[in-house]
Design an enzyme around this catalytic site. Structure first.
Site, PDB file in Angstrom:
ATOM      1  N   ASP A 177       0.792  -1.228   0.043  1.00  0.00           N
ATOM      2  CA  ASP A 177       0.018  -0.151  -0.141  1.00  0.00           C
ATOM      3  C   ASP A 177       0.910   1.179   0.081  1.00  0.00           C
ATOM      4  O   ASP A 177       1.968   0.989   0.395  1.00  0.00           O
ATOM      5  CB  ASP A 177      -0.774  -0.003   1.309  1.00  0.00           C
ATOM      6  CG  ASP A 177      -1.985  -1.025   1.230  1.00  0.00           C
ATOM      7  OD1 ASP A 177      -2.171  -1.704   0.226  1.00  0.00           O
ATOM      8  OD2 ASP A 177      -2.517  -1.376   2.298  1.00  0.00           O
ATOM      9  N   GLN A 225      -0.353   7.315  -6.157  1.00  0.00           N
ATOM     10  CA  GLN A 225      -1.659   7.933  -5.988  1.00  0.00           C
ATOM     11  C   GLN A 225      -1.862   9.243  -6.953  1.00  0.00           C
ATOM     12  O   GLN A 225      -0.685   9.965  -7.207  1.00  0.00           O
ATOM     13  CB  GLN A 225      -1.291   8.645  -4.732  1.00  0.00           C
ATOM     14  CG  GLN A 225      -1.518   7.709  -3.374  1.00  0.00           C
ATOM     15  CD  GLN A 225      -0.541   7.955  -2.293  1.00  0.00           C
ATOM     16  OE1 GLN A 225       0.572   8.575  -2.510  1.00  0.00           O
ATOM     17  NE2 GLN A 225      -0.982   7.420  -1.167  1.00  0.00           N
ATOM     18  N   ARG A 269      -1.120  -0.525  -8.758  1.00  0.00           N
ATOM     19  CA  ARG A 269      -2.277  -0.328  -8.459  1.00  0.00           C
ATOM     20  C   ARG A 269      -2.506   1.239  -8.457  1.00  0.00           C
ATOM     21  O   ARG A 269      -1.851   2.173  -7.594  1.00  0.00           O
ATOM     22  CB  ARG A 269      -2.663  -0.695  -7.014  1.00  0.00           C
ATOM     23  CG  ARG A 269      -4.138  -0.133  -6.609  1.00  0.00           C
ATOM     24  CD  ARG A 269      -4.126  -0.375  -5.006  1.00  0.00           C
ATOM     25  NE  ARG A 269      -3.987  -1.885  -4.579  1.00  0.00           N
ATOM     26  CZ  ARG A 269      -3.631  -1.990  -3.353  1.00  0.00           C
ATOM     27  NH1 ARG A 269      -3.531  -1.060  -2.633  1.00  0.00           N
ATOM     28  NH2 ARG A 269      -3.499  -3.069  -2.831  1.00  0.00           N
ATOM     29  N   LYS A 319      -6.864   7.299  -6.421  1.00  0.00           N
ATOM     30  CA  LYS A 319      -6.731   8.605  -6.401  1.00  0.00           C
ATOM     31  C   LYS A 319      -6.046   9.382  -5.227  1.00  0.00           C
ATOM     32  O   LYS A 319      -5.416  10.525  -5.232  1.00  0.00           O
ATOM     33  CB  LYS A 319      -8.175   9.156  -6.308  1.00  0.00           C
ATOM     34  CG  LYS A 319      -8.894   8.834  -7.530  1.00  0.00           C
ATOM     35  CD  LYS A 319     -10.370   9.515  -7.552  1.00  0.00           C
ATOM     36  CE  LYS A 319     -11.006   9.098  -8.864  1.00  0.00           C
ATOM     37  NZ  LYS A 319     -12.538   9.445  -8.662  1.00  0.00           N
ATOM     38  N   ARG A 345     -14.376   4.602   7.034  1.00  0.00           N
ATOM     39  CA  ARG A 345     -15.340   4.375   5.911  1.00  0.00           C
ATOM     40  C   ARG A 345     -16.598   4.790   6.402  1.00  0.00           C
ATOM     41  O   ARG A 345     -17.447   5.439   5.331  1.00  0.00           O
ATOM     42  CB  ARG A 345     -15.451   2.629   5.958  1.00  0.00           C
ATOM     43  CG  ARG A 345     -14.067   1.814   5.441  1.00  0.00           C
ATOM     44  CD  ARG A 345     -14.245   1.947   3.782  1.00  0.00           C
ATOM     45  NE  ARG A 345     -13.469   3.225   3.670  1.00  0.00           N
ATOM     46  CZ  ARG A 345     -12.174   3.497   3.834  1.00  0.00           C
ATOM     47  NH1 ARG A 345     -11.416   2.480   4.177  1.00  0.00           N
ATOM     48  NH2 ARG A 345     -11.343   4.421   3.045  1.00  0.00           N
TER      49      ARG A 345
HETATM   50  P1  FDA Z   1     -14.240   8.669  -5.283  1.00  0.00           P
HETATM   51  O1  FDA Z   1     -14.077   8.900  -3.967  1.00  0.00           O
HETATM   52  O2  FDA Z   1     -13.445   9.680  -6.214  1.00  0.00           O
HETATM   53  O3  FDA Z   1     -15.606   8.921  -5.750  1.00  0.00           O
HETATM   54  C1  FDA Z   1     -16.089   8.934  -7.224  1.00  0.00           C
HETATM   55  C2  FDA Z   1     -17.162   7.879  -7.516  1.00  0.00           C
HETATM   56  O4  FDA Z   1     -17.104   6.606  -6.826  1.00  0.00           O
HETATM   57  C3  FDA Z   1     -18.582   8.425  -6.612  1.00  0.00           C
HETATM   58  O5  FDA Z   1     -19.146   9.659  -7.095  1.00  0.00           O
HETATM   59  C4  FDA Z   1     -19.427   7.451  -6.568  1.00  0.00           C
HETATM   60  O6  FDA Z   1     -19.943   7.419  -7.900  1.00  0.00           O
HETATM   61  C5  FDA Z   1     -18.476   6.052  -6.421  1.00  0.00           C
HETATM   62  N1  FDA Z   1     -18.190   5.808  -4.905  1.00  0.00           N
HETATM   63  C6  FDA Z   1     -16.945   6.122  -4.444  1.00  0.00           C
HETATM   64  N2  FDA Z   1     -17.096   5.649  -2.985  1.00  0.00           N
HETATM   65  C7  FDA Z   1     -18.141   5.003  -2.851  1.00  0.00           C
HETATM   66  C8  FDA Z   1     -19.005   4.578  -2.085  1.00  0.00           C
HETATM   67  N3  FDA Z   1     -18.538   4.141  -0.619  1.00  0.00           N
HETATM   68  N4  FDA Z   1     -20.407   4.247  -2.044  1.00  0.00           N
HETATM   69  C9  FDA Z   1     -20.551   4.290  -3.414  1.00  0.00           C
HETATM   70  N5  FDA Z   1     -20.327   4.793  -4.338  1.00  0.00           N
HETATM   71  C10 FDA Z   1     -18.926   5.214  -4.331  1.00  0.00           C
HETATM   72  N6  FDA Z   1      -5.450   5.309  -1.069  1.00  0.00           N
HETATM   73  C11 FDA Z   1      -4.141   5.350  -0.502  1.00  0.00           C
HETATM   74  O7  FDA Z   1      -3.635   6.599  -0.676  1.00  0.00           O
HETATM   75  N7  FDA Z   1      -2.919   4.458  -0.604  1.00  0.00           N
HETATM   76  C12 FDA Z   1      -3.211   3.026  -0.759  1.00  0.00           C
HETATM   77  O8  FDA Z   1      -2.666   2.069  -0.787  1.00  0.00           O
HETATM   78  C13 FDA Z   1      -4.765   2.576  -1.062  1.00  0.00           C
HETATM   79  N8  FDA Z   1      -5.189   1.489  -1.800  1.00  0.00           N
HETATM   80  C14 FDA Z   1      -6.628   1.339  -1.965  1.00  0.00           C
HETATM   81  C15 FDA Z   1      -6.734   0.045  -2.351  1.00  0.00           C
HETATM   82  C16 FDA Z   1      -7.916  -0.256  -3.069  1.00  0.00           C
HETATM   83  C17 FDA Z   1      -8.485  -1.602  -3.466  1.00  0.00           C
HETATM   84  C18 FDA Z   1      -9.078   0.877  -3.163  1.00  0.00           C
HETATM   85  C19 FDA Z   1     -10.271   0.693  -3.885  1.00  0.00           C
HETATM   86  C20 FDA Z   1      -8.580   2.132  -2.615  1.00  0.00           C
HETATM   87  C21 FDA Z   1      -7.334   2.621  -2.261  1.00  0.00           C
HETATM   88  N9  FDA Z   1      -6.949   3.653  -1.665  1.00  0.00           N
HETATM   89  C22 FDA Z   1      -5.753   3.813  -1.442  1.00  0.00           C
HETATM   90  C23 FDA Z   1      -7.973   4.758  -1.693  1.00  0.00           C
HETATM   91  C24 FDA Z   1      -8.165   5.814  -2.615  1.00  0.00           C
HETATM   92  O9  FDA Z   1      -7.044   6.451  -2.772  1.00  0.00           O
HETATM   93  C25 FDA Z   1      -9.320   6.549  -2.499  1.00  0.00           C
HETATM   94  O10 FDA Z   1      -9.338   7.325  -1.480  1.00  0.00           O
HETATM   95  C26 FDA Z   1     -10.662   6.036  -2.504  1.00  0.00           C
HETATM   96  O11 FDA Z   1     -10.829   4.669  -3.304  1.00  0.00           O
HETATM   97  C27 FDA Z   1     -11.822   6.876  -2.902  1.00  0.00           C
HETATM   98  O12 FDA Z   1     -11.656   7.155  -4.516  1.00  0.00           O
HETATM   99  P2  FDA Z   1     -12.495   6.524  -5.583  1.00  0.00           P
HETATM  100  O13 FDA Z   1     -11.632   6.523  -6.834  1.00  0.00           O
HETATM  101  O14 FDA Z   1     -12.868   5.242  -5.062  1.00  0.00           O
HETATM  102  O15 FDA Z   1     -13.828   7.288  -5.812  1.00  0.00           O
END
Ligand code: FDA
Length: 278
Positions: free
Chosen positions: A107, A137, A158, A161, A260
């Protein structure tokens, strides 16, 4: 026992509970990324204990013939104590996991750890010719350059964002720019990577873009999402693509669950409903 509100996001307190969750995921064609919750250790004992648990977890995954890998935070392996401690423990875990045929993800934590994390990944990936992956990231301004450096390294990357609140000098702070960066990173990766791209996002727009890029370039990829988030989408996507669920477990689940629950009002509402039992 993890209470009903939290067990949507956390796969149990013990390795046995976590592996039971993995088994259920595998039955639904989803794979699992198992993470033992723990970070920022400043004592060697906690580091040793979690490292030992990861090694035995890898053996248990292999013995049970589960489709699962592990994912570890650098500060859980002692990066706050010293880079040498982190590297020593990580190498031992990767070696044990490799013997068991289990993949290891690293991670990514806040920007102060990026260099040490990428350096350790790169060294191990070359020495072991794969078997390890690292997270990058999109919110960090440096990431476009980092990804160029990773293009030829034999391991998976991986793309996320970014979850940490970073200084504005080093990171993009507005969502639109982070989304633009994320897309640009995917575009670069699908064009230049051939060792595996993981789309670590719940964002339908980013997943659709990855699918388009996959169709355009033929590059393999996998979708990774967290346990408890867009579970229906995970099931649907798993019909056509490789879907991995990041499933954390362990007795340090409270702060993870709190994060979460707080990040989206839908989750908070779910938590309140569960508390009042409706
Ligand atoms: P974002 O939060 O930008 O949302 C975009 C859209 O996605 C929303 O409008 C919605 O449609 C959908 N969505 C998002 N969250 C939702 C929810 N809870 N319920 C329903 N819909 C939702 N970060 C880091 O800094 N270091 C790491 O090592 C990791 N590792 C990691 C592993 C995995 C498998 C994941 C999925 C994520 C990480 N992250 C991480 C976290 C990552 O950096 C980020 O903060 C979160 O994934 C949120 O960004 P998203 O791209 O998912 O959607």
């Amino acid at each position: 026992m993890i209470p009903p509100i939290a067990n949507r996001f956390v796969a149990g307190e013990s390795p046995a509970e976590a592996l039971d969750h993995v088994r259920q995921l595998n039955e639904r064609d989803r794979k699992a990324i198992v993470n033992l919750l723990g970070e920022h250790y400043d004592d060697r004992e906690s580091v040793r204990a979690d490292a030992a648990e990861y090694r035995s977890l890898a053996a248990d995954i292999a013995a049970a013939d589960l489709d699962a890998c592990i994912s570890i935070k650098p500060s859980q392996l002692g990066l706050d104590i010293g880079e040498d401690v982190f590297r020593e423990e990580l190498t031992e875990i990767v070696d044990t996991a490799a013997e068991e045929g289990v993949f290891v993800w690293i991670d990514m934590e806040d920007h102060t750890t990026t260099d040490a994390t990428l350096d350790a990944f790169e060294d191990l990936a070359w020495k072991r010719e794969g078997g390890v992956g690292v997270c990058v990231q999109a919110n960090l301004k440096r990431t476009r350059e980092d990804v160029k450096r990773l293009a030829d390294v034999p391991g998976k990357v991986r793309f996320v964002k970014g979850a940490y609140d970073e200084p504005a000098a080093l990171a993009y702070k507005d969502k639109a720019t982070v989304n633009r960066e994320y897309e640009a990173l995917l575009e670069y990766a699908f064009e230049h990577f051939d060792d595996g791209i993981a789309v670590g996002s719940h964002d339908p727009a980013m997943i659709d873009r990855a699918i388009e890029l996959h169709e355009e370039h033929g590059t393999d990829f996998e979708i990774q999402m967290l346990m408890g988030i867009r579970e229906d989408a995970q099931d649907t996507l798993a019909e056509d693509y490789e879907v991995w669920q990041y499933a954390p477990y362990g007795d340090r689940w409270k702060s993870y669950f709190y994060r979460r629950a707080m990040e989206r009002k839908e989750n908070l509402w779910f938590a309140v409903r569960a508390i009042v039992g409706r």
